[in-house]
Design an enzyme around this catalytic site. Sequence first.
Site, PDB file in Angstrom:
ATOM      1  CG  ASN A   1      32.333 -15.466 -34.428  1.00  0.00           C
ATOM      2  OD1 ASN A   1      33.478 -15.057 -34.284  1.00  0.00           O
ATOM      3  ND2 ASN A   1      31.423 -15.365 -33.469  1.00  0.00           N
TER       4      ASN A   1
ATOM      5  CE  LYS B   1      27.500 -18.139 -25.942  1.00  0.00           C
ATOM      6  NZ  LYS B   1      26.549 -18.575 -26.993  1.00  0.00           N
TER       7      LYS B   1
ATOM      8  CE  LYS C   1      29.110 -19.632 -29.962  1.00  0.00           C
ATOM      9  NZ  LYS C   1      28.397 -18.489 -30.584  1.00  0.00           N
TER      10      LYS C   1
ATOM     11  N   GLY D   1      26.722  -3.861 -24.894  1.00  0.00           N
ATOM     12  CA  GLY D   1      26.606  -4.465 -26.218  1.00  0.00           C
ATOM     13  C   GLY D   1      25.240  -5.069 -26.460  1.00  0.00           C
ATOM     14  CB  SER D   2      23.876  -6.883 -29.388  1.00  0.00           C
ATOM     15  OG  SER D   2      24.843  -7.910 -29.457  1.00  0.00           O
ATOM     16  CG  PHE D   3      23.801 -11.866 -25.366  1.00  0.00           C
ATOM     17  CD1 PHE D   3      23.062 -12.557 -26.316  1.00  0.00           C
ATOM     18  CD2 PHE D   3      23.835 -12.355 -24.073  1.00  0.00           C
ATOM     19  CE1 PHE D   3      22.374 -13.721 -25.977  1.00  0.00           C
ATOM     20  CE2 PHE D   3      23.156 -13.515 -23.731  1.00  0.00           C
ATOM     21  CZ  PHE D   3      22.426 -14.194 -24.682  1.00  0.00           C
ATOM     22  N   GLY D   4      24.253  -8.021 -23.837  1.00  0.00           N
ATOM     23  CA  GLY D   4      24.046  -7.432 -22.512  1.00  0.00           C
ATOM     24  C   GLY D   4      22.767  -6.626 -22.461  1.00  0.00           C
TER      25      GLY D   4
ATOM     26  CB  ALA E   1      21.336  -9.920 -28.856  1.00  0.00           C
TER      27      ALA E   1
ATOM     28  N   GLY F   1      28.613  -3.903 -19.381  1.00  0.00           N
ATOM     29  CA  GLY F   1      28.722  -3.852 -20.834  1.00  0.00           C
ATOM     30  C   GLY F   1      27.416  -3.417 -21.470  1.00  0.00           C
TER      31      GLY F   1
ATOM     32  CB  THR G   1      27.416 -20.015 -34.188  1.00  0.00           C
ATOM     33  OG1 THR G   1      26.854 -19.980 -32.888  1.00  0.00           O
ATOM     34  CG2 THR G   1      28.364 -18.847 -34.336  1.00  0.00           C
TER      35      THR G   1
END
Length: 420
Positions: free
Chosen positions: A344, A194, A279, A96-99, A228, A94, A336
């Site tokens: 979210n 998540k 969450k 994405g931002s966190f990856g 991230a 992946g 969060t």
Amino acid sequence: MTWVLEPPLPFQSHPQNLHIRHNISFSTPRFHCCAAQQPTEKESLAIVSVDDGPKERRKIVRLAWEKLVRWSRSLRSKAKTDVLERTNKIVVLGGGSFGTAMAAHVATRKSQLEVNMLVRDPQVCRTINEEHHNCKYFPQYKLPENVIATTDAKAALLGADFCFHAVPVQYSSSFLEEIANYVDPGLPFISLSKGLELNTLRTMSQIIPQALKNPRQPYVVLSGPSFALELMNKLPTALVVASKDKKMADSVQQLLASRNLRINTSSDVTGVEIAGALKNVLAIAAGIVEGLNLGNNSMAALVSQGCSEIRWLATKMGAKSTTLTGLSGTGDVMLTCFVSLSRNRTVGVRLGSGEKLDDILSSINQVAEGVATAGAVIALAQKYKVKMPVLTAVARIIDNELTPTKAVFELMNLPQVEEI
């Protein structure tokens, strides 16, 4: 009569074995009154007379802090680093931002380490390899030169020592089935995703081995309060890695722990996964309260009720209650629900402000897992016979069966019961 500050018991090496009898804050030590008796030599430093004043109290606090620092240094000196030393290749699934943030973090841990990112977007692949940045998520951040992107799953997975799974939950099963033939059966998977799969209610610990057709695929979940962007900025962060295999959790801890990233370990995979999924739904609820301008009292009431609901369901599913008050539970909820960087929460704010869900989702370039997870949460609540009014209200708002204002009214008119 004297005032005694109880001396701490020796620190143990594992957080779960940490039993501290004293309660010292940075401003005021905790004293208790007792009959005067002759102290031992070791205890003499922990006795403060009523007349000694702030100077002596500061001395006690300083000594306690110095002892903590010495304990910390001792543990660090004994910490193993052989996992990082023998690791040669990491693959991140992946882009994405966190990856991307995790790829950058691992790459900086060891310059000789090859970090492969398996991405779908050819443009993202090109900019990572040629310009050393992710043009879609972090165009302003230069990635380490040992981060390499590819669209070839076979090449990315060949010879990998660890695999970070950073694909959104709802797409994970189909994605993994496509690449299953290239995955070594002993390759440890570290899940960064998540959420719950909407139709099946599966967690990532169920999705990954089933999609790979290997029930023994080594699995670790990594979770906790972490944006991230702040990882990219190397700001202090603490996370949890959970696995039923303690040696595997310890290995991932050694791989990731650094000066700016603290890693705790846990065996409670269920607790970490369920807290990480729910969450996100609670964050949408918190955002709705913000969007409706209902105030701080309302926000505190809603989030605390939501935390109780998460605990009720998670413990019914076998989670430990202590997990839900730790980093992956309360810690992640606070981040969060209360911080504007949360995707979210942002969805919730815009819903509370009157925007339509389809318009909100079409205008953001990242997945808000709480939207899909909300429906799955309600199905789980029914399965385990748990009442979850706040999270159920979010699901009904997302399904356009209830307006945010009416949801608040109905929640306020629920029966007033004894708190458990």
